[in-house]
Design an enzyme around this catalytic site. Structure first.
Site, PDB file in Angstrom:
ATOM      1  N   GLU A 511       0.826  -1.214   0.000  1.00  0.00           N
ATOM      2  CA  GLU A 511       0.000   0.000   0.000  1.00  0.00           C
ATOM      3  C   GLU A 511       0.860   1.264   0.000  1.00  0.00           C
ATOM      4  O   GLU A 511       0.523   2.246  -0.667  1.00  0.00           O
ATOM      5  CB  GLU A 511      -0.966  -0.014   1.188  1.00  0.00           C
ATOM      6  CG  GLU A 511      -1.943  -1.188   1.206  1.00  0.00           C
ATOM      7  CD  GLU A 511      -2.734  -1.375  -0.084  1.00  0.00           C
ATOM      8  OE1 GLU A 511      -2.893  -0.390  -0.837  1.00  0.00           O
ATOM      9  OE2 GLU A 511      -3.176  -2.498  -0.348  1.00  0.00           O
ATOM     10  N   ASP A 575       3.377  -4.937  -5.482  1.00  0.00           N
ATOM     11  CA  ASP A 575       3.790  -6.249  -4.974  1.00  0.00           C
ATOM     12  C   ASP A 575       5.309  -6.347  -4.866  1.00  0.00           C
ATOM     13  O   ASP A 575       5.860  -6.760  -3.839  1.00  0.00           O
ATOM     14  CB  ASP A 575       3.271  -7.367  -5.884  1.00  0.00           C
ATOM     15  CG  ASP A 575       1.810  -7.702  -5.636  1.00  0.00           C
ATOM     16  OD1 ASP A 575       1.261  -7.289  -4.601  1.00  0.00           O
ATOM     17  OD2 ASP A 575       1.215  -8.386  -6.496  1.00  0.00           O
TER      18      ASP A 575
END
Length: 673
Positions: A511, A575
């Site tokens: 995030e 990711d």
């Protein structure tokens, strides 16, 4: 929010990492027949993949959905407790609304007796239209009650003036997940879905009493196909700069002269509050104008009838609900069995009264110590990101300074909101499910419109506490982690730090990284779209992300269907960068001490295993196609393996060498943040 600023503080300070702690790794699922150097996802999850059947009522199955399934009985218990607590269930209270909405969903006998009657007023509104001049008012009304229309209006922060709210206009109005389902005629699977969609539309219209339903359905699909042709692709919609088109209200007629925008915005309740709107897809509005002129009124009325029925079928009698499931469940996603009604009822309550139910969930199921430990993890990840920016070899000092300024303004939110939503204006009636759901949509719409002209509500959350997910908001520059995701396999309070850094640590890093992915990096620390990069640094960044696009585009979860590397770029950046930062934070958390060996696994091995087991999943083929066409996330196996091959620490932890299937030469690995 209290944050530790010491980058070396251990997230497990209250529970030291010792051999007494569990590894947190599901070693029983390891398939020793697969080398971790060749396919790490299948090595770690192989026995689970071999022996696990996707439940009949699910399109996919894995860590996220299993945790959701574990949460549903908890939510059901809270709802039923509200039903039984007559003393606390006062008229107008949240407990009353939760109990009555759930009761309206569970009363199948009442729904079956009503049939189409709950929609009589809305259907009459559509059928009584005499000319196209009435369409702006109709669209405004239907959009407000949760019905898909050719465009949608929403209120959010102005992406270039993040201290104020603005109205945006965006393309909408399709009954299928993506424009490709209408336009890719050479794809046999998509063509078959389109044909079955038309059959489903005809069946639903017939249930509603439409006489020539087959002809109406054919015209509706033709209309939606015309809209699909002029819509932007999902890749095009990822560009925040291209989507930001500030248009004065009196200039909207230049985009769509056949449509009365002033009337439309007035009916939507926003015309008196703003003098401009943000048009997300200008060419679409021009295309909509053409479709509007070329399509007869009868077809438009049939289209709006269908969209109303589509949105409300799950809340009507059994024939409507079953027909909706037969297409949207079975045809589109491969699911063969509807979830039990109580699960669908819980979902309805969450959709309408999510924070009211979330307040009960937090009080019962979210211990304060879990939030405190999460704060430590977030602090460590932010500190690691800070030091990582300083050491980037491809970025100039000028851009690094801007990146650090943005990172310093990140706001973490953990667990649940500090200011719960007020549902006092929402009326819930025990015997009126369809009405309840439309009123809930209208309540949410009006709540959104009421923001105009007011200061930004920085306490607001975009997810409920019981959501198994997390998010980053570029305009708020905040990272948000709901309470429900802070459970195994994402966060295990009784496990060694390694698995938690590999799992929830990588989620946190993910995030944070969204603030610096190809989209997020175009906004500054105040949430405004602004180019804070030097040209050379942006070119270096793009060179790395272009390689990532090609890497993921080479992955194929199904024959004939490859991952869309451009659509998934932002999530793939997050990711890869998130895992790299989490690894660095984990190493710092050890304070220079060696990690314990647990279950014969080193700390580094458990770290990467913790990441890979989060993405354990299986998916039905139709749902896999939906994901490839619509989801900005890569399929689970590629979120695991595709990320691992770019991590130097993974090579060291598992001895990956040239010749191994997961080996990439150092110069081919994508390392961004």
């Amino acid at each position: 929010m209290s944050l530790l600023l010491n980058a070396t503080a251990s997230a497990g300070a209250a529970e030291p990492a010792t051999a007494a702690l569990r590894s947190g790794i599901d070693v029983q699922y390891i398939d020793s027949a697969v080398r971790p150097q060749d396919d790490f996802f299948r090595y770690l999850n192989g026995k689970w993949l071999q022996n696990t059947e996707i439940p009949a009522d699910k399109a996919s199955w894995g860590s996220f959905i299993q945790l959701r399934e574990a949460t549903l009985p908890q939510l059901r218990g809270l709802i039923e407790a509200a039903q039984q607590d007559k003393a606390g269930r006062k008229p107008g209270s949240e407990a009353q609304k939760i109990a009555d909405l759930y009761a309206s969903y569970m009363d199948e006998q009442k729904l079956d007796a009503l049939g189409i009657k709950p929609l009589a007023g809305e259907l009459n509104r559509i059928r009584s239209i005499k000319d196209k001049k009435a369409l702006p008012a109709l669209i405004a009304h239907l959009d407000a009650i949760g019905v898909a229309t050719p465009y949608g209006i929403y209120v959010s922060q102005d992406a270039r003036e993040s201290t104020k709210y603005a109205v945006s206009v965006a393309q909408s109005g399709l009954g299928l997940p993506d424009r490709d389902y209408y336009l890719k005629k050479d794809d046999a699977k998509l063509a078959a879905v389109l044909a079955q969609y038309e059959t489903h539309v005809a069946k639903t219209l017939a249930l509603a009493g439409v006489k020539d339903s087959a002809a109406a359905a054919h015209a509706i699909v033709a209309l939606e196909t015309a809209l699909a042709k002029v819509q932007w692709t999902k890749v095009e919609n990822r560009d925040p700069v291209k989507r930001y088109n500030k248009v004065q209200i009196d200039k909207l007629a230049e985009l769509a002269p056949a449509y009365d925008w002033k009337h439309a915005l007035a009916e939507a309740g926003v015309a008196s509050k703003v003098d401009y709107v943000i048009v997300n897809q200008p060419s679409y509005l021009s295309g909509f104008n053409t479709v509007l002129e070329q399509t007869d009124l009868a077809t438009w009325k049939s289209y709006f009838e269908w969209q109303l029925l589509r949105s409300q079928s799950p809340y009507l009698s059994k024939p409507f609900a079953d027909a909706s499931f037969a297409f949207y469940g079975t045809v589109l996603t491969g699911v063969t069995e509807q979830p039990p009604r109580w699960k669908r009822g819980v979902g309805a309550v969450e959709g309408a009264l999510g924070e009211a139910l979330g307040k009960l969930y937090v009080a019962q199921y979210f211990p304060p110590e879990r939030k405190a430990r999460m704060e430590q993890l977030v602090a460590n990840l932010l500190a690691s990101y800070k030091s990582s920016i300083d050491t980037l070899e491809w970025m100039s000092p000028a851009t690094k300074e801007q990146a650090q300024a943005k990172l310093a303004k990140f706001t973490p939110k953990i667990g649940y909101t500090a200011k719960w939503r007020d549902y006092s204006a929402l009326a819930i009636v025990p015997s009126d499910l369809s009405g309840n759901m439309m009123r809930a949509a209208a309540f949410a719409s009006q709540r959104m419109i009421n923001k105009l002209g007011k200061p930004i509500d920085r306490a607001e959350w975009g997810m409920t506490p019981q959501t198994i997910n997390a998010y980053y908001s570029p305009t708020m520059n905040e990272i948000v982690f709901p309470a429900a995701i802070l459970q195994p396999p994402f966060f295990d309070a009784g496990a060694d730090d390694a698995v938690n850094y590999g799992a929830i640590g990588a989620v946190i890093g993910h995030e944070i990284s969204h603030g610096f992915d190809d989209k997020g990096s175009q906004s500054d620390g105040d949430g405004n779209l602004r180019d804070w990069w030097t040209k050379e640094d942006r070119a270096n960044f793009k060179a790395r992300t272009d390689v990532l696009v090609q890497q993921y585009a080479s992955y194929s979860p199904l024959p004939g269907y490859n991952v869309n590397g451009a659509l998934t770029l932002g999530e793939n950046i997050a990711d890869n960068s998130g895992l790299a930062i989490a690894y660095k934070a984990y190493k710092l958390s050890l304070n220079g001490q060696p990690a314990p060996v647990i279950d014969g696994l080193t700390g580094d091995q458990r770290f990467f295993m913790g990441f890979a087991q989060v993405w354990r999943s299986k998916m039905r083929e139709p749902q896999q196609i939906v994901q490839i066409k619509t989801d900005p996330h890569s399929p689970g196996q590629f979120r695991a393996n595709g990320t691992m091959v770019n991590q130097p620490g993974f090579y060291e932890a598992f001895g990956v060498k040239p010749g191994d299937k997961m080996y990439l030469a150092p110069e081919q690995r994508v390392i961004i943040w």
